[in-house]
Design a protein around this motif. Structure first.
Motif, PDB file in Angstrom:
ATOM      1  N   ASP A 232       0.833  -1.207   0.000  1.00  0.00           N
ATOM      2  CA  ASP A 232       0.000   0.000   0.000  1.00  0.00           C
ATOM      3  C   ASP A 232       0.865   1.252   0.000  1.00  0.00           C
ATOM      4  N   ILE A 233       1.897   1.250   0.835  1.00  0.00           N
ATOM      5  CA  ILE A 233       2.755   2.424   0.964  1.00  0.00           C
ATOM      6  C   ILE A 233       3.571   2.642  -0.305  1.00  0.00           C
ATOM      7  N   VAL A 234       4.220   1.607  -0.793  1.00  0.00           N
ATOM      8  CA  VAL A 234       5.100   1.750  -1.962  1.00  0.00           C
ATOM      9  C   VAL A 234       4.319   2.204  -3.186  1.00  0.00           C
ATOM     10  N   THR A 235       3.132   1.653  -3.376  1.00  0.00           N
ATOM     11  CA  THR A 235       2.371   1.957  -4.590  1.00  0.00           C
ATOM     12  C   THR A 235       1.636   3.286  -4.520  1.00  0.00           C
ATOM     13  N   ASN A 236       1.598   3.909  -3.347  1.00  0.00           N
ATOM     14  CA  ASN A 236       0.919   5.203  -3.200  1.00  0.00           C
ATOM     15  C   ASN A 236       1.806   6.253  -2.556  1.00  0.00           C
ATOM     16  N   PHE A 237       3.116   6.040  -2.583  1.00  0.00           N
ATOM     17  CA  PHE A 237       4.027   6.856  -1.780  1.00  0.00           C
ATOM     18  C   PHE A 237       4.013   8.321  -2.195  1.00  0.00           C
ATOM     19  N   GLN A 238       3.896   9.176  -1.179  1.00  0.00           N
ATOM     20  CA  GLN A 238       4.068  10.616  -1.345  1.00  0.00           C
ATOM     21  C   GLN A 238       4.933  11.110  -0.203  1.00  0.00           C
ATOM     22  N   MET A 239       5.831  12.050  -0.507  1.00  0.00           N
ATOM     23  CA  MET A 239       6.601  12.658   0.561  1.00  0.00           C
ATOM     24  C   MET A 239       5.657  13.467   1.448  1.00  0.00           C
ATOM     25  N   LEU A 296       3.057  -5.963  -6.042  1.00  0.00           N
ATOM     26  CA  LEU A 296       4.217  -5.129  -5.757  1.00  0.00           C
ATOM     27  C   LEU A 296       5.256  -5.245  -6.872  1.00  0.00           C
ATOM     28  N   ALA A 297       5.500  -6.459  -7.339  1.00  0.00           N
ATOM     29  CA  ALA A 297       6.480  -6.665  -8.403  1.00  0.00           C
ATOM     30  C   ALA A 297       6.064  -5.957  -9.687  1.00  0.00           C
ATOM     31  N   ALA A 298       4.768  -6.027 -10.014  1.00  0.00           N
ATOM     32  CA  ALA A 298       4.280  -5.360 -11.224  1.00  0.00           C
ATOM     33  C   ALA A 298       4.447  -3.849 -11.103  1.00  0.00           C
ATOM     34  N   PHE A 299       4.204  -3.312  -9.913  1.00  0.00           N
ATOM     35  CA  PHE A 299       4.375  -1.878  -9.711  1.00  0.00           C
ATOM     36  C   PHE A 299       5.837  -1.474  -9.904  1.00  0.00           C
ATOM     37  N   LEU A 300       6.745  -2.238  -9.336  1.00  0.00           N
ATOM     38  CA  LEU A 300       8.170  -1.912  -9.454  1.00  0.00           C
ATOM     39  C   LEU A 300       8.640  -2.003 -10.905  1.00  0.00           C
ATOM     40  N   GLU A 301       8.111  -2.955 -11.649  1.00  0.00           N
ATOM     41  CA  GLU A 301       8.451  -3.066 -13.066  1.00  0.00           C
ATOM     42  C   GLU A 301       7.993  -1.827 -13.827  1.00  0.00           C
ATOM     43  N   GLN A 302       6.794  -1.347 -13.522  1.00  0.00           N
ATOM     44  CA  GLN A 302       6.288  -0.145 -14.180  1.00  0.00           C
ATOM     45  C   GLN A 302       7.074   1.081 -13.739  1.00  0.00           C
ATOM     46  N   LYS A 305      10.151   1.465 -15.765  1.00  0.00           N
ATOM     47  CA  LYS A 305       9.837   2.023 -17.079  1.00  0.00           C
ATOM     48  C   LYS A 305       9.587   3.531 -16.983  1.00  0.00           C
ATOM     49  N   ASP A 306       8.844   3.937 -15.952  1.00  0.00           N
ATOM     50  CA  ASP A 306       8.579   5.365 -15.754  1.00  0.00           C
ATOM     51  C   ASP A 306       9.865   6.134 -15.484  1.00  0.00           C
ATOM     52  N   THR A 307      10.782   5.500 -14.774  1.00  0.00           N
ATOM     53  CA  THR A 307      12.062   6.130 -14.462  1.00  0.00           C
ATOM     54  C   THR A 307      12.863   6.392 -15.726  1.00  0.00           C
ATOM     55  N   ILE A 308      12.916   5.402 -16.598  1.00  0.00           N
ATOM     56  CA  ILE A 308      13.641   5.560 -17.862  1.00  0.00           C
ATOM     57  C   ILE A 308      13.021   6.672 -18.699  1.00  0.00           C
ATOM     58  N   LYS A 309      11.705   6.693 -18.763  1.00  0.00           N
ATOM     59  CA  LYS A 309      11.011   7.731 -19.529  1.00  0.00           C
ATOM     60  C   LYS A 309      11.311   9.116 -18.961  1.00  0.00           C
ATOM     61  N   PHE A 310      11.282   9.235 -17.623  1.00  0.00           N
ATOM     62  CA  PHE A 310      11.584  10.509 -16.985  1.00  0.00           C
ATOM     63  C   PHE A 310      13.014  10.949 -17.297  1.00  0.00           C
ATOM     64  N   GLU A 311      13.960  10.036 -17.225  1.00  0.00           N
ATOM     65  CA  GLU A 311      15.357  10.381 -17.463  1.00  0.00           C
ATOM     66  C   GLU A 311      15.588  10.843 -18.900  1.00  0.00           C
TER      67      GLU A 311
END
Length: 330
Positions: A232-239, A296-302, A305-311
């Motif tokens: 829940d925390i990892v998939t909805n994390f906000q500072m 959780l694994a599916a979220f981390l995989e996405q 991908k989002d990280t690469i796109k952002f970079e």
């Protein structure tokens, strides 16, 4: 199906772990004085006492360092709200209560020293900083965002976020703050600021270890329940500073210039903690827990991908800015 532990069950069973980790923390934590990290000889009066009020040219910080310092300080300022959340979800008895007080006292040093540094060096506009502090602290902090779509279900069950969600969130948050502080120190291009923020980052790391160890012990006694909280925390994390004035603008600047970005969030915060808890190699989950782990694994995989796109987007934007500066210089 594994029995779901109540909040009281969790507090009782994890109490020895809390006590052990409080004692561990007290043995290795370093007491320090905020006033030792502030260049007081640079200070001078403002207009109210016959001096000169702030002007932007007085600051030695660039736009990125200002954004990071303001964001980090306003985050630290909201300590009363964080104290309330931790106190509500822990117990004020025994080791739990001692930790709540000790953690709060240690965290309070961070806002003290950062504000003193910024005011004395005139790093940012102190009047605007105070106005933003008033807005941010008046809004306070609510942990419900950390549960995302499941918050209504959770509130119906227990009427509160609960211990496991609290310790899972603050584990990742403390580590994220450590990363942000250390990189902000480098961005300030001032050895005094760098030393100050390294000191704060060291505190954040020790706090993270306390919460990480509590959550890890939770994973051992209630694996499915704890993994659900972690997911829940990892998939909805906000500072915790998400509601402060200019948070989005400052966050974009910080991500763009390497203070805190998606790559750091994934590789320096999420992945090391999940490895410490052995999330993807343990074999004590039920079928429900396995389903949560797949989520959780599916979220981390996405997220990768989002990280690469952002970079890729960031690199293009920085290249455009560099060309623009070259044209202006020529």
């Amino acid at each position: 199906m594994a029995r779901e532990l109540t909040q009281l069950d969790l507090l009782r069973e994890l109490a020895p772990v809390a006590e052990e980790n409080v004692n561990r923390h007290l043995k290795i934590a370093k007491n320090w004085n905020p006033h030792d990290y502030v260049p007081w000889d640079e200070g001078r009066n403002f207009a109210a006492l016959g001096g000169v009020d702030y002007e932007p040219e007085q600051s030695q910080l660039d736009e990125v360092a200002k954004a990071a310092m303001i964001t980090n300080l306003l985050t630290e300022d909201n300590l009363p709200s964080y104290h309330r959340v931790i106190a509500d979800n822990f117990s004020m008895d025994s080791a739990w209560g001692y930790w709540v007080g000790r953690w709060t006292a240690e965290e309070n040093r961070h806002s003290i020293v950062m504000r003193d540094y910024l005011v004395v060096t005139r790093g940012v506009d102190p009047a605007q900083l105070e106005a933003d502090r008033m807005v941010h602290m008046t809004n306070g902090y609510s942990p419900e965002a950390a549960a995302g779509d499941r918050v209504e279900e959770m509130m119906e069950k227990g009427g509160e976020m609960g211990l496991l969600h609290s310790v899972a969130y603050v584990t990742f948050q403390e580590l994220a703050t450590r990363v942000s502080h250390r990189n902000t120190g480098k961005a300030c291009n001032d050895p005094i600021a760098d030393k100050m923020l390294q000191r704060i980052a060291a505190d954040e790391n020790l706090h993270m270890i306390f919460y990480r160890n509590i959550c890890g012990a939770g994973m051992d006694i209630a694996p499915d329940q704890t993994l659900r909280a972690v997911t829940d925390i990892v998939t909805n994390f906000q500072m915790p500073g998400a509601g402060m004035p200019n948070f989005r603008r400052h966050g974009v600047l910080m991500a763009k210039h390497g203070i805190y970005d998606l790559r750091q969030h994934l590789e320096e915060v999420i992945q090391p903690v999940l490895r410490k808890w052995n999330v993807f190699d343990r074999d004590d989950f039920s079928a429900e827990g396995e389903q949560t782990r797949e989520e959780l694994a599916a979220f981390l995989e996405q997220l990768e991908k989002d990280t690469i796109k952002f970079e890729e987007m960031r690199d293009r934007a920085l290249a455009r800015e560099a060309k623009k500066r070259e044209r202006q210089a020529s």
